[in-house]
Design a protein around this motif. Sequence first.
Motif, PDB file in Angstrom:
ATOM      1  N   VAL A 200      37.677  35.043  36.232  1.00 40.86           N
ATOM      2  CA  VAL A 200      38.861  34.428  36.838  1.00 40.86           C
ATOM      3  C   VAL A 200      39.186  33.116  36.133  1.00 40.86           C
ATOM      4  CG1 VAL A 200      39.817  33.459  38.958  1.00 40.86           C
ATOM      5  CG2 VAL A 200      38.407  35.527  39.064  1.00 40.86           C
ATOM      6  N   LEU A 201      38.160  32.316  35.843  1.00 37.65           N
ATOM      7  CA  LEU A 201      38.398  31.073  35.115  1.00 37.65           C
ATOM      8  C   LEU A 201      38.962  31.338  33.731  1.00 37.65           C
ATOM      9  CD1 LEU A 201      35.152  29.130  36.138  1.00 37.65           C
ATOM     10  CD2 LEU A 201      37.448  28.932  37.128  1.00 37.65           C
ATOM     11  N   ALA A 202      38.470  32.422  33.093  1.00 33.98           N
ATOM     12  CA  ALA A 202      38.988  32.776  31.765  1.00 33.98           C
ATOM     13  C   ALA A 202      40.446  33.197  31.852  1.00 33.98           C
ATOM     14  CB  ALA A 202      38.142  33.901  31.171  1.00 33.98           C
ATOM     15  N   ALA A 203      40.801  33.923  32.917  1.00 33.26           N
ATOM     16  CA  ALA A 203      42.188  34.344  33.077  1.00 33.26           C
ATOM     17  C   ALA A 203      43.102  33.147  33.257  1.00 33.26           C
ATOM     18  CB  ALA A 203      42.298  35.293  34.278  1.00 33.26           C
ATOM     19  N   LYS A 204      42.657  32.166  34.038  1.00 33.48           N
ATOM     20  CA  LYS A 204      43.457  30.957  34.220  1.00 33.48           C
ATOM     21  C   LYS A 204      43.600  30.201  32.908  1.00 33.48           C
ATOM     22  CE  LYS A 204      42.326  30.152  39.101  1.00 33.48           C
ATOM     23  NZ  LYS A 204      41.696  29.205  40.063  1.00 33.48           N
ATOM     24  N   ALA A 205      42.513  30.098  32.147  1.00 37.73           N
ATOM     25  CA  ALA A 205      42.551  29.360  30.888  1.00 37.73           C
ATOM     26  C   ALA A 205      43.482  30.017  29.877  1.00 37.73           C
ATOM     27  CB  ALA A 205      41.145  29.247  30.312  1.00 37.73           C
ATOM     28  N   MET A 206      43.618  31.331  29.950  1.00 36.58           N
ATOM     29  CA  MET A 206      44.467  32.051  29.006  1.00 36.58           C
ATOM     30  C   MET A 206      45.915  32.126  29.465  1.00 36.58           C
ATOM     31  SD  MET A 206      41.923  35.146  27.882  1.00 36.58           S
ATOM     32  CE  MET A 206      40.347  34.782  27.091  1.00 36.58           C
ATOM     33  N   GLY A 207      46.221  31.493  30.599  1.00 32.14           N
ATOM     34  CA  GLY A 207      47.603  31.416  31.041  1.00 32.14           C
ATOM     35  C   GLY A 207      48.103  32.582  31.859  1.00 32.14           C
ATOM     36  N   ALA A 208      47.191  33.386  32.422  1.00 29.91           N
ATOM     37  CA  ALA A 208      47.624  34.511  33.263  1.00 29.91           C
ATOM     38  C   ALA A 208      48.286  33.981  34.533  1.00 29.91           C
ATOM     39  CB  ALA A 208      46.431  35.393  33.615  1.00 29.91           C
ATOM     40  N   SER A 209      49.252  34.715  35.029  1.00 34.68           N
ATOM     41  CA  SER A 209      49.967  34.296  36.237  1.00 34.68           C
ATOM     42  C   SER A 209      49.081  34.477  37.468  1.00 34.68           C
ATOM     43  CB  SER A 209      51.252  35.116  36.403  1.00 34.68           C
ATOM     44  OG  SER A 209      50.937  36.486  36.623  1.00 34.68           O
ATOM     45  N   ASP A 210      49.454  33.756  38.528  1.00 33.81           N
ATOM     46  CA  ASP A 210      48.698  33.875  39.771  1.00 33.81           C
ATOM     47  C   ASP A 210      48.757  35.295  40.321  1.00 33.81           C
ATOM     48  OD1 ASP A 210      47.991  31.234  39.628  1.00 33.81           O
ATOM     49  OD2 ASP A 210      49.529  30.539  41.035  1.00 33.81           O
ATOM     50  N   LEU A 211      49.917  35.923  40.213  1.00 33.75           N
ATOM     51  CA  LEU A 211      50.066  37.290  40.716  1.00 33.75           C
ATOM     52  C   LEU A 211      49.141  38.241  39.969  1.00 33.75           C
ATOM     53  CD1 LEU A 211      51.501  39.278  42.573  1.00 33.75           C
ATOM     54  CD2 LEU A 211      53.281  39.520  40.811  1.00 33.75           C
ATOM     55  N   TYR A 212      49.056  38.086  38.655  1.00 33.49           N
ATOM     56  CA  TYR A 212      48.168  38.936  37.857  1.00 33.49           C
ATOM     57  C   TYR A 212      46.723  38.725  38.270  1.00 33.49           C
ATOM     58  CZ  TYR A 212      45.582  40.739  33.861  1.00 33.49           C
ATOM     59  OH  TYR A 212      44.694  41.427  33.065  1.00 33.49           O
ATOM     60  N   ILE A 213      46.324  37.486  38.448  1.00 32.33           N
ATOM     61  CA  ILE A 213      44.933  37.198  38.817  1.00 32.33           C
ATOM     62  C   ILE A 213      44.614  37.761  40.194  1.00 32.33           C
ATOM     63  CG2 ILE A 213      43.299  35.338  39.294  1.00 32.33           C
ATOM     64  CD1 ILE A 213      44.728  33.658  37.203  1.00 32.33           C
ATOM     65  N   LEU A 214      45.532  37.595  41.127  1.00 34.97           N
ATOM     66  CA  LEU A 214      45.290  38.092  42.477  1.00 34.97           C
ATOM     67  C   LEU A 214      45.178  39.617  42.502  1.00 34.97           C
ATOM     68  CD1 LEU A 214      47.681  35.813  44.572  1.00 34.97           C
ATOM     69  CD2 LEU A 214      45.188  35.837  44.678  1.00 34.97           C
ATOM     70  N   VAL A 215      46.102  40.285  41.818  1.00 34.00           N
ATOM     71  CA  VAL A 215      46.153  41.748  41.876  1.00 34.00           C
ATOM     72  C   VAL A 215      45.073  42.393  41.017  1.00 34.00           C
ATOM     73  CG1 VAL A 215      47.583  43.776  41.371  1.00 34.00           C
ATOM     74  CG2 VAL A 215      48.601  41.760  42.431  1.00 34.00           C
ATOM     75  N   ARG A 216      44.828  41.868  39.835  1.00 25.46           N
ATOM     76  CA  ARG A 216      43.911  42.510  38.887  1.00 25.46           C
ATOM     77  C   ARG A 216      42.483  41.997  38.952  1.00 25.46           C
ATOM     78  NH1 ARG A 216      46.300  45.166  34.614  1.00 25.46           N
ATOM     79  NH2 ARG A 216      44.141  45.762  34.168  1.00 25.46           N
ATOM     80  N   GLU A 217      42.276  40.784  39.402  1.00 26.61           N
ATOM     81  CA  GLU A 217      40.932  40.207  39.370  1.00 26.61           C
ATOM     82  C   GLU A 217      40.351  39.949  40.762  1.00 26.61           C
ATOM     83  OE1 GLU A 217      39.790  40.268  36.526  1.00 26.61           O
ATOM     84  OE2 GLU A 217      41.523  40.212  35.220  1.00 26.61           O
TER      85      GLU A 217
END
Length: 308
Positions: A200-217
């Motif tokens: 999750v921290l890696a996704a945030k660092a790479m600029g993923a959207s909140d919606l993507y993180i919530l749904v996919r991670e």
Amino acid sequence: MAETAIDNVAAGEAEGLAGRRRRRRLGPGFWLPAGWIGLVVFGAATAGFWPMPAPETIDFLNRAAMPGTVGEIELAGQTELSEFRYLLGTDNIGRDMLSRLLYGARVSLLIGLLSPLIGLLVGGALGVVAGYYRGRVDGAVVAAMDVILAFPALALLLAITFYLGPSLPNLILALGFLSVPASARVARANTLSVARREFVLAAKAMGASDLYILVREIVPNVLMPLLVFAMLLVAVLIVAEGTLSFLGLSVPPPTPSWGTMIEEGRELLDQAPHVTMIPAAVMCLTVLSFNLIGDRLRSLIDPRESRL
């Protein structure tokens, strides 16, 4: 590109978790309860196809008859009286116990399955959002859940029944609403833990959207603990329906449910205990089965569990 890297990190952790799960088998502690639940669901779904009287048909000559009693009654699709054996006996006014158990399973299972589903959908969504965003959003959600928990559940059920009327849909909605806070707390606690994980921290660092993180991670990693909790919640709500029957808050007669069957036979415990004990035993086995399934699934996803 960033999404591919995120997926690779998450896939690595998922493979490790899958490897730990493969080292444990479900075993009879899962399959035996699952078999009983399957039998109950099958009986409830096919109740209308069995050669037995309707659940509201009364045999005035065989009230509170013992299991195996033979009586004459009009069966479904017939106009003449036919000889019929009551495999589980009759209740206090002469209705077939087996028929009422199968039709009553529909009510008890609908309450036990649909009410937690409402709680999981609403409470799970609120818990995930609160655990991920924290701050004011978290504070508002937690405060709302605390208010619901602080309100007496019985008083709320009485109010809903009084204003909307006693019916199966209203009972499902009321119990589903009461299950929202517990589901939200489980989802929030697991989201707080998952949100600190590396992928999750890696996704945030790479600029993923909140919606993507919530749904996919977040949601895939919170879903299994919520399903385990749902198994336990199903058992609790089936028992809750039985408790509400004694207060007149369950489905109105003549619709059968396991709770109403237990309540109707309480005055005959000394003369015909089977009228109460048979539906109580079926409810007990069903509740125990859901609890065992939930415990077994929890042992598969919790690395601290050492049971095989």
